[in-house]
Write an enzyme that holds these catalytic residues in place. Structure first.
Site, PDB file in Angstrom:
ATOM      1  N   LYS A 150       8.863  11.718 -14.830  1.00 10.98           N
ATOM      2  CA  LYS A 150       8.681  10.138 -14.862  1.00 10.98           C
ATOM      3  C   LYS A 150       7.323  10.003 -16.336  1.00 10.98           C
ATOM      4  CE  LYS A 150       6.420   9.504 -10.317  1.00 10.98           C
ATOM      5  NZ  LYS A 150       5.537   9.632  -9.593  1.00 10.98           N
ATOM      6  N   ASP A 200       1.543   1.860  -8.567  1.00 11.11           N
ATOM      7  CA  ASP A 200       1.918   2.842  -7.465  1.00 11.11           C
ATOM      8  C   ASP A 200       2.072   1.010  -6.087  1.00 11.11           C
ATOM      9  OD1 ASP A 200       3.204   4.539  -7.227  1.00 11.11           O
ATOM     10  OD2 ASP A 200       1.043   5.660  -7.388  1.00 11.11           O
ATOM     11  N   GLN A 247      -0.155  11.171  -8.342  1.00  8.50           N
ATOM     12  CA  GLN A 247       0.793  11.934  -7.462  1.00  8.50           C
ATOM     13  C   GLN A 247       0.728  12.743  -6.185  1.00  8.50           C
ATOM     14  OE1 GLN A 247       4.334  11.374  -8.098  1.00  8.50           O
ATOM     15  NE2 GLN A 247       4.850  12.013  -6.745  1.00  8.50           N
TER      16      GLN A 247
HETATM   17  N1  GUN Z   1       4.939  10.641  -3.752  1.00  8.30           N
HETATM   18  C1  GUN Z   1       6.285  10.470  -3.009  1.00  8.30           C
HETATM   19  N2  GUN Z   1       6.706   9.287  -4.244  1.00  8.30           N
HETATM   20  C2  GUN Z   1       5.814   8.999  -4.978  1.00  8.30           C
HETATM   21  C3  GUN Z   1       5.678   7.605  -5.477  1.00  8.30           C
HETATM   22  O1  GUN Z   1       6.377   6.806  -5.381  1.00  8.30           O
HETATM   23  N3  GUN Z   1       4.373   7.194  -5.762  1.00  8.30           N
HETATM   24  C4  GUN Z   1       2.934   8.232  -5.545  1.00  8.30           C
HETATM   25  N4  GUN Z   1       2.243   8.252  -7.090  1.00  8.30           N
HETATM   26  N5  GUN Z   1       3.354   9.726  -4.848  1.00  8.30           N
HETATM   27  C5  GUN Z   1       4.392   9.683  -4.513  1.00  8.30           C
END
Ligand code: GUN
Length: 286
Positions: free
Chosen positions: A53, A120, A97
């Site tokens: 990311k 998100d 995350q």
């Molecule tokens: N863990 C797995 N997928 C995601 C996501 O799309 N966002 C976040 N913050 N954590 C994740």
């Protein structure tokens, strides 16, 4: 053989659009869209996701700030960091995350994020907005799946879709987005009876169960579109390999269109996260 829906190529297209939006925001308004990524602990998969990311953000000119916290980080400390990021006008997007270590309350953390910075789309206000058809910041993975689906089905109206998996991150928001496009949506999960025959009736199957190769050719109607959200690490001949929730070798010859793993939904998720970050930055201009 099915048409391959190339997530790498499509995500590059989205990222080019994001990069030009970023240029515009910098040139016209002097703001640099900024994403704060919070990672707690040392989960190897989460570390890889966060690294990707941050790397992609930099490539499109988005500033990223990574907060890597110790696995023993307390709820108070995490809340305090969220609070600081909420109040920092230089930060436009906040991503924590998931999953968090088990001693931390995920719901509390998500609810603490300023909804306007919730890139998100997990905050209850954003979840509610999506459920009632007033989507604001939409969860990244389902958003990416919709872009992929539109490549094959410019009009999704009336399609029978089965979403396998009912997570808050993928399954539930995916169903809401499909419903908004007038699909007939069935949500299937681990307790669903006759899951195989339900899927076999579907025009589109979205696999988001988190179980490697759960779905094989017997589950798929010939010509159907298959979107594979799974990213599962398995061992093949002693080597670690990524595989989806779909048994690609068995399904690809009969499906009409299919996403690969890797190179399918994964890159789309990141592209949509960065698109949400520029959107959030634009909205915070006002
Ligand atoms: N863990 C797995 N997928 C995601 C996501 O799309 N966002 C976040 N913050 N954590 C994740």
């Amino acid at each position: 053989m099915a048409q391959l829906i190339d997530g790498k190529q499509l995500s590059d297209q989205v990222l080019r659009e994001v990069a030009s939006e970023v240029e515009l925001l910098k040139g016209e308004y002097g703001i640099v869209p900024t994403l704060a990524v919070v990672l707690v602990g040392d989960d190897p998969a989460s570390q890889v996701y966060v690294r990707n990311k941050v790397k992609r953000a930099e490539e499109v000119g988005i500033c990223s700030i990574a907060h890597h916290l110790d696995v023993q980080c307390t709820q108070d400390k995490l809340n305090k960091i969220i609070d600081e990021l909420n109040n920092d006008p230089q930060v436009h997007g906040i991503l924590v995350q998931l999953p968090l270590p088990s001693h931390l309350d995920e719901e509390e953390v998500i609810a603490a994020i300023n909804p306007a910075k919730d890139v998100d789309g997990f905050h209850p206000l954003n979840v509610g907005a999506l459920a009632s058809g007033r989507a604001s910041l939409v969860p990244c993975t389902p958003q990416g799946c919709m872009i992929m689906l539109r490549q094959v089905h410019p009009d999704l109206s009336g399609k029978n879709v089965v979403v396998v998996g009912r997570s808050n991150i993928v399954g539930k928001p995916m169903a809401a987005l499909l419903l908004q496009e007038n699909c007939t949506v069935t949500m299937a999960h681990s307790r669903t009876k006759n899951i195989e025959s339900l899927c076999r009736n579907a025009d589109i199957v979205v696999a988001a169960a988190g179980r490697a190769k759960l779905i094989n050719a017997d589950w798929i109607k010939p010509g159907a579109t298959v979107i594979d959200v799974g990213i599962n690490a398995i061992e093949v001949n002693g080597k670690r390999k990524l595989t989806g929730d779909v048994d690609f070798e068995s399904v690809a010859p009969i499906a009409g269109a299919i996403t690969p793993v890797p190179g399918g939904v994964g890159p789309m998720t990141i592209a949509c996260l960065l698109s949400n970050t520029t959107l959030a930055a634009k909205r915070q201009l006002a």
